[in-house]
Design an enzyme around this catalytic site. Sequence first.
Site, short mmCIF file in Angstrom:
data_model
loop_
_atom_site.label_atom_id
_atom_site.label_comp_id
_atom_site.label_asym_id
_atom_site.label_seq_id
_atom_site.Cartn_x
_atom_site.Cartn_y
_atom_site.Cartn_z
N ALA A 22 0.80 -1.23 0.00
CA ALA A 22 0.00 0.00 0.00
C ALA A 22 0.82 1.27 0.00
CB ALA A 22 -0.93 0.00 1.22
N ASN A 23 2.13 1.18 0.13
CA ASN A 23 2.93 2.39 0.28
C ASN A 23 3.37 3.02 -1.04
OD1 ASN A 23 4.77 -0.14 0.71
ND2 ASN A 23 6.13 1.43 -0.11
N SER A 24 3.13 2.33 -2.17
CA SER A 24 3.59 2.91 -3.43
C SER A 24 2.74 2.40 -4.58
CB SER A 24 5.07 2.55 -3.69
OG SER A 24 5.22 1.15 -3.87
N GLY A 25 2.86 3.08 -5.73
CA GLY A 25 2.24 2.64 -6.96
C GLY A 25 0.74 2.42 -6.86
N LEU A 26 0.29 1.28 -7.37
CA LEU A 26 -1.14 0.97 -7.39
C LEU A 26 -1.70 0.83 -5.99
CD1 LEU A 26 -1.05 -1.72 -10.23
CD2 LEU A 26 -1.68 0.69 -10.46
N GLY A 27 -0.91 0.27 -5.08
CA GLY A 27 -1.38 0.13 -3.70
C GLY A 27 -1.61 1.47 -3.04
N SER A 172 -1.71 -9.65 -14.17
CA SER A 172 -1.04 -8.83 -15.18
C SER A 172 -1.30 -9.45 -16.54
CB SER A 172 0.47 -8.78 -14.91
OG SER A 172 1.18 -8.32 -16.05
N TYR A 197 8.00 -14.37 -13.91
CA TYR A 197 6.96 -13.37 -13.62
C TYR A 197 5.63 -13.79 -14.24
CZ TYR A 197 4.49 -8.91 -13.41
OH TYR A 197 3.56 -7.93 -13.17
#
Length: 335
Positions: A22-27, A172, A197
Amino acid sequence: MTDWTAGDMPRLDGKTVVVTGANSGLGYEGTRAFAAKGAAVVMACRSVERGETAADEIRANAGGEVDGNLDVRECDLASLDSVATFADDLAADYDAIDVLCNNAGVMAIPRSETEDGFETQFGVNHLGHFALTGRLFSLLRDAEGVDGVGPARSAAGSRTESGVARVVTQSSGAHEQGEMDFSDLNWEESYGKWKAYGRSKLSNLLFAYELQHRIDAANREEDAALDVRSVACHPGYSDTNLQMRTAAESGNPLMKVGMKAANALLGQDAAIGVEPMLYAATVDVDGGAYIEPGGLMNMRGHPTVGRSNDASYDRADANRLWEYSTEATGVEYPI
């Protein structure tokens, strides 16, 4: 393509949402959007320090306040012990979880292993979330859930009533390059970072759909009432730090330049990229739905209900992966 945006989400006052990474990007964008609608958001982050910084930034950008509470907690998906501690602590402090967003992930990194000896992409992207969802399933089962807004149809599953808890698993478009090889799930014989991935993202979908199948099967049993819905999504090509981490861990300075240029030219803003996750969490979609961008090649644009590749609906592979994941993590689902 729809013109649905985060502004179309319903109010989420009194709801609890858990977002991994949750601290970056989509989160980060998902946390910001859920909190703006009044939800209490548990920010499950590998680094509490980075999580607190992100929470402070969200509050500051909202004029010092957000409608919902932000609760930063440590959850390292590369450690089954960390996942168990996070889940136990959450159960001690919360009576229910209305939405779980399995969002965090790593992409195309050199081969390494998690604390428990799993190849990192498979271990974090799939096994960590499999264990987390299983350990939180009782809290999801006990939730009042989200009253989804708006009609939507999926390519799999039958219609269910709104007002159910949601498990939203972020995949993805790279799942289309993934292949399941159960003789070498942890890439001990050979390793390709992009192939690994792709397999981890295919595993996300096999898990999400199999979870819904098992919920449906339980609900066909007499006296069963599992008001939980499993939905999958993917963000398209979104400009986040995921690409930059891939470049940094490659050790190739040219890749960093290339990724930065690709993000600038091709990537859509993370605030748009997160819309499929928000849609899956709050719109009245079927269990087993796959939400993706509805624009160019399903890599850009606002969310719509789509269909993932045929391999992601392979029930034999889904069952085999579930059995492996249960044994590998030691987590049994109360279904």
